[in-house]
Design a protein around this motif. Structure first.
Motif, PDB file in Angstrom:
ATOM      1  N   ALA A 127       0.830  -1.213   0.000  1.00  0.00           N
ATOM      2  CA  ALA A 127       0.000   0.000   0.000  1.00  0.00           C
ATOM      3  C   ALA A 127       0.864   1.262   0.000  1.00  0.00           C
ATOM      4  O   ALA A 127       0.556   2.245  -0.693  1.00  0.00           O
ATOM      5  N   GLU A 128       1.945   1.253   0.787  1.00  0.00           N
ATOM      6  CA  GLU A 128       2.860   2.406   0.814  1.00  0.00           C
ATOM      7  C   GLU A 128       3.533   2.582  -0.544  1.00  0.00           C
ATOM      8  O   GLU A 128       3.660   3.699  -1.053  1.00  0.00           O
ATOM      9  N   ASP A 129       3.976   1.470  -1.103  1.00  0.00           N
ATOM     10  CA  ASP A 129       4.632   1.506  -2.410  1.00  0.00           C
ATOM     11  C   ASP A 129       3.694   2.100  -3.464  1.00  0.00           C
ATOM     12  O   ASP A 129       4.086   2.983  -4.240  1.00  0.00           O
ATOM     13  N   GLU A 130       2.448   1.635  -3.463  1.00  0.00           N
ATOM     14  CA  GLU A 130       1.462   2.132  -4.419  1.00  0.00           C
ATOM     15  C   GLU A 130       1.162   3.613  -4.195  1.00  0.00           C
ATOM     16  O   GLU A 130       1.052   4.388  -5.155  1.00  0.00           O
ATOM     17  N   ALA A 131       1.052   4.031  -2.939  1.00  0.00           N
ATOM     18  CA  ALA A 131       0.790   5.439  -2.632  1.00  0.00           C
ATOM     19  C   ALA A 131       1.941   6.314  -3.133  1.00  0.00           C
ATOM     20  O   ALA A 131       1.706   7.390  -3.696  1.00  0.00           O
ATOM     21  N   LEU A 132       3.166   5.856  -2.953  1.00  0.00           N
ATOM     22  CA  LEU A 132       4.318   6.623  -3.430  1.00  0.00           C
ATOM     23  C   LEU A 132       4.294   6.742  -4.954  1.00  0.00           C
ATOM     24  O   LEU A 132       4.483   7.827  -5.508  1.00  0.00           O
ATOM     25  N   ARG A 133       4.051   5.631  -5.629  1.00  0.00           N
ATOM     26  CA  ARG A 133       4.000   5.657  -7.101  1.00  0.00           C
ATOM     27  C   ARG A 133       2.904   6.605  -7.610  1.00  0.00           C
ATOM     28  O   ARG A 133       3.135   7.390  -8.538  1.00  0.00           O
ATOM     29  N   LYS A 134       1.737   6.532  -6.993  1.00  0.00           N
ATOM     30  CA  LYS A 134       0.632   7.413  -7.400  1.00  0.00           C
ATOM     31  C   LYS A 134       0.938   8.870  -7.066  1.00  0.00           C
ATOM     32  O   LYS A 134       0.599   9.779  -7.828  1.00  0.00           O
ATOM     33  N   GLY A 135       1.602   9.090  -5.934  1.00  0.00           N
ATOM     34  CA  GLY A 135       1.981  10.444  -5.548  1.00  0.00           C
ATOM     35  C   GLY A 135       2.978  11.058  -6.513  1.00  0.00           C
ATOM     36  O   GLY A 135       2.856  12.227  -6.889  1.00  0.00           O
ATOM     37  N   VAL A 136       3.948  10.264  -6.932  1.00  0.00           N
ATOM     38  CA  VAL A 136       4.934  10.765  -7.908  1.00  0.00           C
ATOM     39  C   VAL A 136       4.244  11.026  -9.244  1.00  0.00           C
ATOM     40  O   VAL A 136       4.540  12.019  -9.926  1.00  0.00           O
ATOM     41  N   ALA A 137       3.309  10.158  -9.619  1.00  0.00           N
ATOM     42  CA  ALA A 137       2.570  10.379 -10.870  1.00  0.00           C
ATOM     43  C   ALA A 137       1.768  11.682 -10.807  1.00  0.00           C
ATOM     44  O   ALA A 137       1.663  12.407 -11.800  1.00  0.00           O
ATOM     45  N   LYS A 138       1.231  11.993  -9.637  1.00  0.00           N
ATOM     46  CA  LYS A 138       0.400  13.189  -9.475  1.00  0.00           C
ATOM     47  C   LYS A 138       1.223  14.468  -9.335  1.00  0.00           C
ATOM     48  O   LYS A 138       0.912  15.487  -9.958  1.00  0.00           O
ATOM     49  N   TYR A 139       2.296  14.420  -8.516  1.00  0.00           N
ATOM     50  CA  TYR A 139       3.041  15.642  -8.183  1.00  0.00           C
ATOM     51  C   TYR A 139       4.423  15.734  -8.819  1.00  0.00           C
ATOM     52  O   TYR A 139       4.991  16.812  -8.921  1.00  0.00           O
ATOM     53  N   GLY A 140       5.000  14.592  -9.187  1.00  0.00           N
ATOM     54  CA  GLY A 140       6.337  14.593  -9.769  1.00  0.00           C
ATOM     55  C   GLY A 140       7.398  14.205  -8.757  1.00  0.00           C
ATOM     56  O   GLY A 140       7.165  14.202  -7.542  1.00  0.00           O
ATOM     57  N   LYS A 188       8.708  16.003  -4.994  1.00  0.00           N
ATOM     58  CA  LYS A 188       7.628  16.699  -4.291  1.00  0.00           C
ATOM     59  C   LYS A 188       7.141  15.861  -3.116  1.00  0.00           C
ATOM     60  O   LYS A 188       5.946  15.656  -2.907  1.00  0.00           O
ATOM     61  N   TRP A 189       8.101  15.381  -2.318  1.00  0.00           N
ATOM     62  CA  TRP A 189       7.801  14.437  -1.241  1.00  0.00           C
ATOM     63  C   TRP A 189       6.854  15.024  -0.201  1.00  0.00           C
ATOM     64  O   TRP A 189       5.942  14.351   0.267  1.00  0.00           O
ATOM     65  N   LYS A 190       7.045  16.291   0.143  1.00  0.00           N
ATOM     66  CA  LYS A 190       6.196  16.929   1.144  1.00  0.00           C
ATOM     67  C   LYS A 190       4.746  17.018   0.659  1.00  0.00           C
ATOM     68  O   LYS A 190       3.811  16.727   1.408  1.00  0.00           O
ATOM     69  N   LEU A 191       4.572  17.400  -0.605  1.00  0.00           N
ATOM     70  CA  LEU A 191       3.220  17.487  -1.164  1.00  0.00           C
ATOM     71  C   LEU A 191       2.554  16.113  -1.195  1.00  0.00           C
ATOM     72  O   LEU A 191       1.364  15.985  -0.913  1.00  0.00           O
ATOM     73  N   ILE A 192       3.327  15.092  -1.550  1.00  0.00           N
ATOM     74  CA  ILE A 192       2.791  13.729  -1.589  1.00  0.00           C
ATOM     75  C   ILE A 192       2.315  13.322  -0.194  1.00  0.00           C
ATOM     76  O   ILE A 192       1.214  12.798  -0.030  1.00  0.00           O
ATOM     77  N   LYS A 193       3.144  13.589   0.818  1.00  0.00           N
ATOM     78  CA  LYS A 193       2.790  13.208   2.193  1.00  0.00           C
ATOM     79  C   LYS A 193       1.571  13.978   2.708  1.00  0.00           C
ATOM     80  O   LYS A 193       0.818  13.470   3.528  1.00  0.00           O
ATOM     81  N   GLN A 194       1.365  15.198   2.216  1.00  0.00           N
ATOM     82  CA  GLN A 194       0.254  16.025   2.682  1.00  0.00           C
ATOM     83  C   GLN A 194      -1.057  15.736   1.955  1.00  0.00           C
ATOM     84  O   GLN A 194      -2.124  16.102   2.445  1.00  0.00           O
ATOM     85  N   ASP A 195      -0.976  15.078   0.801  1.00  0.00           N
ATOM     86  CA  ASP A 195      -2.169  14.798   0.007  1.00  0.00           C
ATOM     87  C   ASP A 195      -3.133  13.897   0.794  1.00  0.00           C
ATOM     88  O   ASP A 195      -2.717  12.911   1.400  1.00  0.00           O
ATOM     89  N   GLU A 196      -4.399  14.237   0.767  1.00  0.00           N
ATOM     90  CA  GLU A 196      -5.414  13.479   1.518  1.00  0.00           C
ATOM     91  C   GLU A 196      -5.464  12.005   1.096  1.00  0.00           C
ATOM     92  O   GLU A 196      -5.767  11.145   1.913  1.00  0.00           O
ATOM     93  N   LEU A 197      -5.176  11.727  -0.166  1.00  0.00           N
ATOM     94  CA  LEU A 197      -5.213  10.342  -0.648  1.00  0.00           C
ATOM     95  C   LEU A 197      -4.093   9.479  -0.076  1.00  0.00           C
ATOM     96  O   LEU A 197      -4.249   8.264   0.062  1.00  0.00           O
ATOM     97  N   PHE A 198      -2.946  10.107   0.223  1.00  0.00           N
ATOM     98  CA  PHE A 198      -1.766   9.343   0.618  1.00  0.00           C
ATOM     99  C   PHE A 198      -1.361   9.549   2.077  1.00  0.00           C
ATOM    100  O   PHE A 198      -0.543   8.807   2.609  1.00  0.00           O
ATOM    101  N   LYS A 199      -1.933  10.576   2.709  1.00  0.00           N
ATOM    102  CA  LYS A 199      -1.510  10.980   4.050  1.00  0.00           C
ATOM    103  C   LYS A 199      -1.524   9.834   5.060  1.00  0.00           C
ATOM    104  O   LYS A 199      -0.537   9.587   5.753  1.00  0.00           O
ATOM    105  N   SER A 200      -2.630   9.125   5.147  1.00  0.00           N
ATOM    106  CA  SER A 200      -2.730   8.076   6.163  1.00  0.00           C
ATOM    107  C   SER A 200      -1.818   6.893   5.847  1.00  0.00           C
ATOM    108  O   SER A 200      -1.256   6.278   6.757  1.00  0.00           O
TER     109      SER A 200
END
Length: 84
Positions: free
Chosen positions: A8-21, A24-36
């Protein structure tokens, strides 16, 4: 202490990079979809995991491999200079 990444963490990271680039680690961690999912991971954890994903895909070399190649290249250049 190292804690293995969950799928789940791996998938969240991949989706976060796809969304933010990449980077952009801080933005990925703050996103409501990936935060938890990524709440127990630091920005550095995300960066390191992403680098390891790229290495596993063959898109990037491990730093140790890159250092060794640079060292061999320098040795070759020094030998060529000595022969001239």
């Amino acid at each position: 202490q190292k804690v293995r990444w969950t799928p789940a963490e791996d998938e969240a990271l991949r989706k976060g990079v796809a969304k933010y680039g990449i980077g952009k680690w801080k933005l990925i961690k703050q996103d409501e979809l990936f935060k938890s999912t990524l709440e127990n991971r630091t920005n550095v954890d995300l960066k390191d995991k992403w680098r390891n994903i790229l290495v596993a895909q063959g898109e990037k070399e491990k730093p140790s491999v890159r250092r060794k190649k640079l060292q061999l290249l320098r040795q070759e250049q020094q030998q060529q200079q000595q022969q001239q």
